[in-house]
Design a protein around this motif. Structure first.
Motif, short mmCIF file in Angstrom:
data_model
loop_
_atom_site.label_atom_id
_atom_site.label_comp_id
_atom_site.label_asym_id
_atom_site.label_seq_id
_atom_site.Cartn_x
_atom_site.Cartn_y
_atom_site.Cartn_z
N LEU A 100 0.83 -1.21 0.00
CA LEU A 100 0.00 0.00 0.00
C LEU A 100 0.86 1.26 0.00
O LEU A 100 0.52 2.25 -0.65
N ASP A 101 1.98 1.23 0.72
CA ASP A 101 2.89 2.38 0.72
C ASP A 101 3.42 2.64 -0.69
O ASP A 101 3.51 3.79 -1.14
N THR A 102 3.77 1.56 -1.39
CA THR A 102 4.27 1.70 -2.76
C THR A 102 3.20 2.25 -3.68
O THR A 102 3.45 3.14 -4.50
N LEU A 103 1.97 1.74 -3.53
CA LEU A 103 0.86 2.22 -4.36
C LEU A 103 0.54 3.68 -4.07
O LEU A 103 0.25 4.46 -4.98
N GLN A 104 0.58 4.05 -2.79
CA GLN A 104 0.30 5.45 -2.43
C GLN A 104 1.35 6.38 -3.01
O GLN A 104 1.01 7.47 -3.50
N LEU A 105 2.61 5.99 -2.95
CA LEU A 105 3.68 6.83 -3.50
C LEU A 105 3.49 7.01 -5.00
O LEU A 105 3.62 8.12 -5.53
N ALA A 106 3.17 5.91 -5.70
CA ALA A 106 2.95 6.00 -7.15
C ALA A 106 1.74 6.87 -7.45
O ALA A 106 1.73 7.64 -8.42
N GLN A 107 0.70 6.76 -6.62
CA GLN A 107 -0.51 7.55 -6.84
C GLN A 107 -0.22 9.05 -6.64
O GLN A 107 -0.73 9.89 -7.38
N LYS A 108 0.59 9.37 -5.64
CA LYS A 108 0.94 10.77 -5.42
C LYS A 108 1.70 11.33 -6.62
O LYS A 108 1.48 12.48 -7.03
N ARG A 109 2.59 10.53 -7.17
CA ARG A 109 3.35 10.99 -8.34
C ARG A 109 2.43 11.19 -9.54
O ARG A 109 2.59 12.15 -10.31
N ARG A 110 1.46 10.29 -9.70
CA ARG A 110 0.52 10.44 -10.80
C ARG A 110 -0.30 11.71 -10.65
O ARG A 110 -0.51 12.47 -11.59
N LEU A 111 -0.77 11.96 -9.44
CA LEU A 111 -1.58 13.16 -9.20
C LEU A 111 -0.76 14.42 -9.44
O LEU A 111 -1.26 15.39 -10.04
N ALA A 112 0.48 14.41 -8.97
CA ALA A 112 1.32 15.59 -9.17
C ALA A 112 1.55 15.84 -10.66
O ALA A 112 1.51 16.99 -11.12
N ALA A 113 1.79 14.77 -11.42
CA ALA A 113 2.03 14.91 -12.85
C ALA A 113 0.78 15.41 -13.58
O ALA A 113 0.87 16.15 -14.56
N LYS A 114 -0.40 15.03 -13.10
CA LYS A 114 -1.64 15.45 -13.75
C LYS A 114 -2.06 16.85 -13.31
O LYS A 114 -2.61 17.62 -14.10
N GLN A 115 -1.83 17.19 -12.09
CA GLN A 115 -2.30 18.46 -11.56
C GLN A 115 -1.52 19.64 -12.11
O GLN A 115 -2.08 20.71 -12.36
N GLU A 116 -0.23 19.45 -12.32
CA GLU A 116 0.60 20.59 -12.77
C GLU A 116 0.13 21.17 -14.10
O GLU A 116 -0.12 22.39 -14.18
N PRO A 117 -0.05 20.38 -15.19
CA PRO A 117 -0.54 20.98 -16.44
C PRO A 117 -1.97 21.50 -16.33
O PRO A 117 -2.32 22.50 -16.97
N MET A 118 -2.80 20.84 -15.49
CA MET A 118 -4.18 21.32 -15.32
C MET A 118 -4.18 22.68 -14.64
O MET A 118 -5.00 23.56 -14.97
N ILE A 119 -3.28 22.89 -13.70
CA ILE A 119 -3.20 24.18 -13.02
C ILE A 119 -2.80 25.27 -14.00
O ILE A 119 -3.36 26.39 -14.01
N LYS A 120 -1.84 24.97 -14.89
CA LYS A 120 -1.41 25.96 -15.88
C LYS A 120 -2.52 26.28 -16.86
O LYS A 120 -2.73 27.45 -17.24
N LEU A 121 -3.26 25.27 -17.29
CA LEU A 121 -4.38 25.50 -18.20
C LEU A 121 -5.46 26.33 -17.53
O LEU A 121 -6.03 27.25 -18.13
N THR A 122 -5.75 26.00 -16.27
CA THR A 122 -6.76 26.75 -15.53
C THR A 122 -6.35 28.20 -15.37
O THR A 122 -7.19 29.12 -15.49
N ALA A 123 -5.08 28.44 -15.12
CA ALA A 123 -4.60 29.82 -14.98
C ALA A 123 -4.78 30.58 -16.29
O ALA A 123 -5.16 31.76 -16.30
N ALA A 124 -4.50 29.92 -17.43
CA ALA A 124 -4.66 30.57 -18.73
C ALA A 124 -6.12 30.90 -19.00
O ALA A 124 -6.46 31.99 -19.51
N LEU A 125 -7.02 29.98 -18.65
CA LEU A 125 -8.45 30.23 -18.84
C LEU A 125 -8.93 31.37 -17.95
O LEU A 125 -9.75 32.20 -18.36
N GLN A 126 -8.43 31.41 -16.71
CA GLN A 126 -8.81 32.49 -15.81
C GLN A 126 -8.32 33.83 -16.34
O GLN A 126 -9.02 34.85 -16.27
N GLN A 127 -7.12 33.85 -16.90
CA GLN A 127 -6.58 35.08 -17.46
C GLN A 127 -7.43 35.58 -18.62
O GLN A 127 -7.70 36.76 -18.76
N PHE A 128 -7.87 34.62 -19.43
CA PHE A 128 -8.71 35.01 -20.56
C PHE A 128 -10.08 35.50 -20.09
O PHE A 128 -10.65 36.45 -20.65
#
Length: 407
Positions: A100-128
């Protein structure tokens, strides 16, 4: 400025697409480590199940015993099996937590990888979205660019919604993993408490049994003194086992002789009872089981880095793991021996002997007749230790696995 907004949106969309693609390519966990841990988990669960079944069988036999000695012996064996069941369940819980520790670590990495581009896209949409529509009337061409941006946003909206939904599912998976980890930790704590309770109960039962057999201490002391003398005379561990094997054969042959008889009137006509009249030792295979719960780290016949060939198997045991008699036997030697720590040598029928080294505590004395599953000692406390089991027949090493597999 409008062009820069369009560029920002395009880059944001590209980052999301690239990020999702990279996650798809790297979503597989380091399988080897997880696979090995899962294998250890299955092995521990199998050991726990086997120990539980053995405990239940021993308890039924003890409950149906008519003699008090048999009942006491059966109760102790059943409790020793329950101790080993708890040890196996702790090993399984630790393996489950590791997974479970291994799965949680992998899940955190997946979330971080997905959240970063979504945050940038959201910022661009907010700016527009903060750009006033009136600016389209002030700056020539801006209205056309606005229409193009809105069309671009409309075209990617389904993809963004799908990605957002996937992100929400990942977050929920993270929560599920966290709940499973908390449950596994709770199970581990409960298993440790049950193990401690069972160990204390087993210790009380063993103490009571020893107190009831105090009248046998005198004979046992003579046996122990003889074993110590053998140990002092032996050149090494192999020589000690050989001497014990010879001593055991002689003892059985003497025990098979008839008792003292009156001198006959005509001695020349009497038959001399000699070695050839002794009852032969049973040559069958003894019922055999591994004496400790754990993971096999060295197999029979493996060659170490120093070139030494293993004549037994080594099991990595847990914290103060319970050691039981692998088969019905007689204790031939028990105690510290020349750098091997606490060792115990057991004699079985048919010229079979078992050597167990690496113990931190021995609960049996020389001369004791022990049944299969009877508690005979403990592994070291703390991180446990390596318990070596060497099975021999007539002095020759035999692979323990073949004896177990033959049953």
């Amino acid at each position: 400025m409008m062009r820069s907004l369009i560029l920002t949106l395009v880059l944001g969309i590209g980052l999301v697409a690239i990020g999702w693609s990279a996650i798809a390519q790297n979503s597989v966990l380091p399988g080897q480590t997880v696979a090995e841990t899962q294998k250890a988990l299955r092995a521990a669960e199998a050991q726990a199940k086997a120990a539980l079944e053995r405990a239940e069988g021993l308890q039924k036999r003890a409950d149906s015993a008519t003699k008090r000695a048999d009942k006491v012996r059966g109760d102790i064996q059943a409790m020793a099996a329950r101790v080993q069941e708890s040890e196996a369940r702790i090993a399984a819980a630790n393996a489950r937590i590791s997974i479970l520790d291994t799965l949680q670590l992998a899940q955190k990495r997946r979330l971080a990888a997905k959240q970063e581009p979504m945050i940038k896209l959201t910022a661009a949409l907010q700016q527009f979205s903060r750009r006033p529509t009136a600016l389209a009337l002030v700056k020539p061409g801006s209205l056309e660019e606005t229409v193009r941006v809105r069309a671009l946003i409309a075209s990617i909206r389904p993809q963004v919604e799908d990605m957002s939904q996937e992100l929400r599912e990942d977050i929920e998976r993270s929560r599920t993993l966290r709940r499973q980890a908390e449950k596994a930790a709770k199970t581990l704590r409960a298993s440790r408490q049950k193990l401690e309770d069972r160990r204390q109960k087993l210790a009380r039962m063993e103490t009571a049994a020893r107190l009831e057999s105090r009248e046998l201490i005198g004979g046992a002391q003579l046996e122990e003194d003889r074993a110590i003398a053998l140990g002092e005379d032996a050149r090494d561990l192999d020589d000690l086992i050989d001497r014990i094997t010879v001593s055991s054969t002689v003892r059985e042959e003497l025990a098979a002789l008839d008792g003292p008889r009156l001198r006959p009137d005509r001695p020349e006509l009497s038959n001399v009872v000699g070695k050839g009249n002794a009852t032969p030792r049973r040559a069958g295979r003894p019922a055999y089981m591994l004496p400790v719960v754990g993971t096999v780290t060295t197999g029979f016949g493996e060659v170490s880095e120093s070139g030494v060939t293993a004549r037994g198997i080594t099991i990595r045991a847990g914290d103060a793991a319970q050691i039981i008699a692998p088969a019905r036997s007689r204790v031939a030697y028990a105690g510290d021996y020349r750098g091997f720590g606490e060792i115990i040598i057991l004699e079985h029928d048919g010229g079979w002997t078992t050597l167990i080294t690496g113990l931190a505590q021995i609960n049996a004395k020389v001369g004791d007749e022990v049944s299969q599953g009877a508690p005979i000692g403990r592994a070291p406390a703390g991180e446990g230790g390596d318990i070596m089991i060497e099975l021999r027949r007539n002095g020759q090493p035999v692979d323990v696995a073949t004896l177990i597999a033959a049953q």
